[in-house]
Design a protein around this motif. Structure first.
Motif, mmCIF file in Angstrom:
data_model
loop_
_atom_site.group_PDB
_atom_site.id
_atom_site.type_symbol
_atom_site.label_atom_id
_atom_site.label_comp_id
_atom_site.label_asym_id
_atom_site.label_seq_id
_atom_site.Cartn_x
_atom_site.Cartn_y
_atom_site.Cartn_z
ATOM 1 N N ILE A 58 5.082 -4.016 8.793
ATOM 2 C CA ILE A 58 6.088 -3.451 9.689
ATOM 3 C C ILE A 58 7.355 -3.198 8.884
ATOM 4 C CG2 ILE A 58 5.202 -4.431 11.838
ATOM 5 C CD1 ILE A 58 7.229 -6.658 11.610
ATOM 6 N N GLY A 59 7.983 -2.050 9.125
ATOM 7 C CA GLY A 59 9.244 -1.721 8.461
ATOM 8 C C GLY A 59 10.392 -2.239 9.295
ATOM 9 N N THR A 60 11.245 -3.046 8.698
ATOM 10 C CA THR A 60 12.327 -3.697 9.444
ATOM 11 C C THR A 60 13.714 -3.178 9.065
ATOM 12 O OG1 THR A 60 12.365 -5.492 7.796
ATOM 13 C CG2 THR A 60 10.985 -5.812 9.742
ATOM 14 N N GLY A 61 13.772 -2.091 8.305
ATOM 15 C CA GLY A 61 15.065 -1.546 7.913
ATOM 16 C C GLY A 61 14.887 -0.394 6.948
ATOM 17 N N GLU A 62 16.006 0.189 6.512
ATOM 18 C CA GLU A 62 15.965 1.357 5.640
ATOM 19 C C GLU A 62 15.836 0.999 4.168
ATOM 20 O OE1 GLU A 62 19.436 3.621 6.466
ATOM 21 O OE2 GLU A 62 18.850 4.134 8.514
ATOM 22 N N HIS A 63 16.206 -0.220 3.790
ATOM 23 C CA HIS A 63 16.185 -0.599 2.388
ATOM 24 C C HIS A 63 14.756 -0.804 1.880
ATOM 25 C CE1 HIS A 63 20.518 -0.913 2.402
ATOM 26 N NE2 HIS A 63 20.460 -1.731 3.437
ATOM 27 N N MET A 64 14.581 -0.646 0.580
ATOM 28 C CA MET A 64 13.256 -0.660 -0.021
ATOM 29 C C MET A 64 12.507 -1.987 0.153
ATOM 30 S SD MET A 64 12.443 2.277 -1.241
ATOM 31 C CE MET A 64 13.307 3.062 0.105
ATOM 32 N N HIS A 65 13.244 -3.081 0.259
ATOM 33 C CA HIS A 65 12.574 -4.383 0.375
ATOM 34 C C HIS A 65 12.287 -4.762 1.820
ATOM 35 C CE1 HIS A 65 16.871 -5.336 0.908
ATOM 36 N NE2 HIS A 65 16.446 -6.307 1.701
ATOM 37 N N GLU A 66 12.695 -3.916 2.767
ATOM 38 C CA GLU A 66 12.538 -4.268 4.182
ATOM 39 C C GLU A 66 11.180 -3.808 4.727
ATOM 40 O OE1 GLU A 66 17.069 -4.609 5.812
ATOM 41 O OE2 GLU A 66 16.282 -2.592 5.553
#
Length: 531
Positions: A273-281
């Motif tokens: 699941i993607g939890t944000g815009e940053h690459m590690h999220e």
């Protein structure tokens, strides 16, 4: 966040169950009505919701339960199990193998976040020790290659694409063949976004799949897609037969239930699941921890994995200071830096049993801006001030004026930072020294009794429960657990910090407070040194 309202309503329904002294059919029907209503309003398919209600009613026959049986526990376990079934199709997704080539193809609707997710996944596997790369086969969307190129360069991941070639099948084949020769282990192919009514683009997707022969095809699904998720995912499944789902934009405010419906209709597992815009999220998805967080039970194991993956700074000087019962301003700044790496504090709070709802009630949302402001204030201090216990500012108040001017803030904001430091210093004094908590914790294991209590606490901490009273396995709730921790450290329940007070202090520290107002009321006004 996505499913935030669903989480609140589910937690409320379960709390009503745990707070009742009489468990009968009337209460069960009321709890199920609230749960089903919450699921329907979050865009979960009506048929799935109906099946969940029917299944719980069939498995929980209160009239036939023998005397002495804990009815609350039975109802809770059944509801949790049925909710897990909604997001867990019991199908194993493909797992990349080290030392071999693993081709992964991405498909999905335009605007779902495919290109960003491709880079996130490549970076995730790179951190796992795989040799990762990216291939841009999206020739339909203007700027697609530029976006992938920018993301890949930032993440330091090799990529392949073309500004002149317009055939995505050819680009994907050439890119995959190139990276196979170079012994890359993870080759991720990004394709154009397409809608189920775009037959030509669907045919193109099948051609790319035939050309690169992926080991895994992943569909990227936007959490905000709503009820259209079911029909779209079904069309992609029939054409590309994808074997995994990544749900993106889980940090938004959409209902999110459509994604759950997509899992059920395609019988395909969610893998990330993607939890944000940053690459590690990008987070691994696991059904049980996901439902646990949804019900306010937390995810302690996930929190531990998250912290370990970040490689946070280990400040040996701070640990030594704590053992001695002191805490410098520099220690506070270093810990603020670690908090930035953790991500939004609300995300961390949601992984602690019962803390997610409490944190939201204090208006805590995005803390990164506030934390950066705190750090900028401390960055304007001298080395002597940073290594002090803060009393140098009391002796010479003009220092606060200088720090305020240097950081572009107000004297009041500097005073607030120093106030938070004094609070942490007070905690450090209680923890450090010969009779502090750290000394007692280090002594655990020195006697058989303490060793047994420590092992018991470890087992209880690994279980998931709710601060609102939802019992942990074995009948223990958070209050019991905190009491046990206090006893293990040589005191009683009164020796442990009150969790509500602790979270309130965190709210104050980041500019919020128990009043529940959004934003930073203290740190957002009086800029430019005016008081």
């Amino acid at each position: 966040m996505v499913l935030g309202e669903l989480s609140r309503r589910l937690t409320s329904a379960m709390s009503a169950l745990t707070g009742s002294n009489i468990i009968d059919e009337k209460l069960l029907d009321a709890v199920l009505k609230e749960i089903c209503s919450a699921l329907l309003e979050s865009d979960v398919n009506v048929k799935l919701v109906g099946n969940l209600r029917k299944s719980v009613k069939q498995k929980v026959n209160l009239k036939d339960l023998p005397a002495g049986v804990n009815k609350k526990r039975i109802v809770q376990k059944t509801v949790v199990d049925e909710l897990i079934k909604l997001v867990d199709p019991k199908v194993e997704a493909y797992k990349p193998v080290k030392g071999k080539t693993n081709v992964i193809m991405f498909v999905g609707l335009q605007g779902s976040g495919k290109t960003t997710s491709c880079t996130k996944l490549a970076l995730f596997y790179q951190k796992q020790g795989f040799k990762s790369c990216l291939v841009c086969a999206d020739t339909f969307r203007a700027g697609a290659f530029d976006q992938l190129k920018q993301n890949a360069t930032k993440a330091r991941i090799p990529f392949y694409g073309s500004y002149t070639e317009t055939d995505p099948v050819r680009i994907s084949k050439e890119g995959v063949d190139k990276f196979k020769k170079e012994k890359f282990e993870i080759i991720i192919v990004d394709t154009s976004g397409r809608h189920r009514q775009e037959k030509e683009l669907f045919a193109e997707m099948v051609q790319i799949q035939q050309a690169v022969k992926p080991h895994q095809t992943i569909m990227v699904l936007d959490a905000s897609i709503g009820q259209a998720a079911e029909s779209q995912s079904k069309a992609f499944k029939e054409s590309s037969n994808f074997g995994a789902i990544i749900i993106t934009k889980m940090d938004g405010h959409a209902k999110g239930g459509g994604a759950i419906s997509a899992v059920a209709v395609t019988q395909t597992p969610i893998v990330f699941i993607g939890t944000g815009e940053h690459m590690h999220e990008l987070e691994r998805f696991s059904a049980q921890p996901f439902i646990s967080k949804l019900l306010g039970m937390g995810d302690i194991q996930g929190l531990m994995e998250h912290v370990q993956s970040l490689n946070l700074d280990k400040n040996k000087g701070m640990i030594k200071n704590l053992e001695q019962g002191t805490f410098t301003v520099r220690d506070l700044r270093d810990q603020m830096g670690n908090i930035l790496k953790l991500g939004p504090l609300g995300k961390v709070a949601s992984m602690l049993p019962g803390m997610g709802q409490m944190f939201e009630s204090m208006g805590g949302d995005d803390t990164s801006g506030r934390v950066k402001r705190l750090i900028s204030i401390m960055d304007s201090m001298t080395e002597k001030e940073l290594d002090s216990d803060g009393r140098v500012f009391n002796a010479d108040p003009s220092r606060m004026t200088r720090v305020a001017r240097g950081s572009g803030t107000s004297v009041r904001e500097v005073e607030e930072v120093l106030s938070q430091h004094r609070m942490m210093l007070g905690m450090a004094k209680k923890m450090g020294g010969k009779n502090g908590m750290m000394a007692k914790m280090n002594a655990v294991g020195g006697s058989p009794k303490n060793a047994q209590q420590a092992a018991s606490l470890q087992r209880k901490m690994q279980s998931k429960g709710s601060a609102s009273g939802l019992p942990l396995p074995g009948g223990m709730n958070m209050s019991d657990m905190m009491k046990m921790a206090g006893q293990m450290m040589g005191g009683g329940a009164g020796d442990m910090p009150d969790m509500s007070s602790m979270m309130s202090q965190f709210g104050d520290m980041f500019g919020g407070g128990p009043g529940g107002r959004q934003g930073s009321p203290n740190l957002s006004r009086n800029r430019g040194g005016r008081r």
